[in-house]
Write an enzyme that holds these catalytic residues in place. Structure first.
Site: not given
Ligand SMILES: C=CC1=C(C)c2cc3[nH]c(cc4nc(cc5[nH]c(cc1n2)c(C)c5CCC(=O)O)C(CCC(=O)O)=C4C)c(C)c3C=C
Ligand SMILES: [Fe+2]
Length: 408
Positions: A222, A316
């Site tokens: 991330d 996403h």
């Protein structure tokens, strides 16, 4: 990052890292910092001795590499504090922050961080929407600080949202971070009371075989496609320009803080293929499904032989990409959290999502609106708390944070 001078301590080396991109350097120096204690004195590793300057154009804790510990706190001013009380509190907090970040940790007055170096300690201060009414400064409230719109998937706890003042503490040592937290609270006594507190964490520097982008609690890599300070448009996207409005926000930035719980049992029950499809990247190494490695740009145009997109319409990374949002860009600097078990037996764990931008309506709100309309990852998330804070530019030597606002 600079080295402070510690007359009381022996430093074993130096650490250099500036900006988010400097994470690798910080991690490497941390790994080397296991050098054994030297005779007759405590060993202060390069991880412990690393300092981040308090004074500067921007506040610390925005482009600083993510530290392994964080405390996020919001305060509400005492009813009789007013502008004068707020100014005095900001002065006390700034003096404290400069001292602690330079390594004078005995200033916590607690003994908690004795024997430690500052470990890249940062303290960052911001103002919520309600600060301006509480201090009679309503006319100086930035347009950009208007409350975030309601999103259909919000289930927000007001008691853990918003606040007059926001403080972000980060450090690569939990005792240093906690010592700073105690000192910040003590300095606020009589002027402001804590509205909420959240505690976050991130990977420790040196914990991986090679410096790499960290993972969140879903196991995803991330932060890959974050803008970096070398990008030509970085300053424009993240910071209010020197001639920006209002003038007291020059060099400042807006922080959006969201407590986002992860439905970890559901996520861990999904297949690896489904998890990859939801994100548009492989979980194992963060590489896009269109090929290459973590750093290869995602090809949003790529199609399968049957003509369907390789990156799904609701993946996403497609929904959040600047290309899907008229160029909207933000700097994400989030911490994981874990607060034990909920009544239903599930984990109270997720992401303290923090993003930084010059214009929250253009950046966070644009992207969150799109996520709210159809993002595959949202099925595994619950937005539980929210805050938007105006974080003024850094204090110059002899100045305190927010002085240009409260003394204007
Ligand atoms: C409104 C903004 C965003 C929210 C809220 C958000 C929540 C959220 N994201 C992840 C995990 C990942 N996000 C990734 C990329 C990514 N996310 C946003 C914005 C929000 N995310 C952006 C702008 C981007 C970059 C898009 C791009 O340009 O490619 C990734 C992929 C790796 C990366 O680039 O960082 C992951 C993983 C979670 C778990 C989460 C809520 C808990
Ligand atoms: Fe994301």
């Amino acid at each position: 990052m600079t080295e402070g001078t510690f007359s009381r301590r022996r430093l074993l080396g130096t650490a250099t890292a500036t900006g988010v991109a400097g994470l690798a350097a910080g991690a490497t120096s941390g790994a080397l910092g296991h050098a054994a204690a030297s005779e007759g004195g405590p060993a202060l590793s390069t991880l412990g001795s690393a300092t981040v300057p308090f004074h500067g154009t921007h506040q610390p804790g925005i482009t600083t590499p993510l530290q392994s510990r964080s405390h996020l706190l919001a305060f509400d001013l005492a009813e009789d504090a007013g502008r004068r009380g707020a100014a005095a509190l900001l002065r006390r907090w700034s003096t404290l922050a400069a001292e602690l970040m330079a390594g004078r940790l005995d200033e916590t007055g607690t003994g908690i961080a004795d024997d430690a170096g500052p470990a890249s300690l940062t303290l960052t201060f911001g103002f919520g929407h309600s600060f301006f009414d509480a201090t009679g400064l309503t006319a100086l409230r930035p347009e950009a600080l208007r409350p975030l719109p309601a999103f259909s998937q919000d289930a927000l706890d007001e008691g853990r949202s918003h606040g007059d003042l926001w403080v972000q503490i980060g450090a690569d040592d939990p005792l240093v971070a906690f010592g700073a937290l105690r000192a910040v609270r003590r300095a606020a006594e009589g002027s402001a009371r804590t509205r909420w507190q959240m505690n976050g964490f991130h990977r420790s520097p040196g914990a991986t075989a090679r410096p790499m982008t960290g993972r969140n609690l879903m196991g995803q890599v991330d932060g890959t496609n974050n803008p970096t300070p070398d990008d030509p448009d970085f300053e424009r996207h993240v910071f209010v320009p020197s001639d920006g409005e209002p003038a007291w926000m020059a060099g400042g930035s807006y922080a959006v803080v969201r407590r986002i719980r992860m439905l970890l049992d559901d996520w861990e029950g999904a297949t690896e293929e489904e998890r990859a499809r939801v994100l548009g990247r492989r979980r194992s190494d963060g590489a896009p499904l269109t090929g290459g490695d973590e750093r290869t740009p995602v090809d949003l145009e790529a199609t399968e032989t049957d003509g369907s997109p390789v990156i799904a319409a609701n993946a996403h990374v497609r929904v959040t990409a600047p290309e899907s949002n008229g160029g909207a860009t933000m700097l994400r600097r989030s911490f994981s959290y874990h607060d034990g078990e909920r009544e239903d037996g599930s984990q109270d764990a997720g992401l303290l999502f923090v993003c930084w931008q010059a214009d929250p309506l253009r950046s966070f709100v644009t992207v969150q609106r799109k996520l709210d309309r159809g993002d595959a990852l949202s099925a595994f998330l619950r937005h539980e708390a929210s805050g938007l804070f105006a974080v003024p530019g850094g204090a110059a030597e002899g100045e305190y944070v927010g002085q240009r606002l409260v003394e204007s």
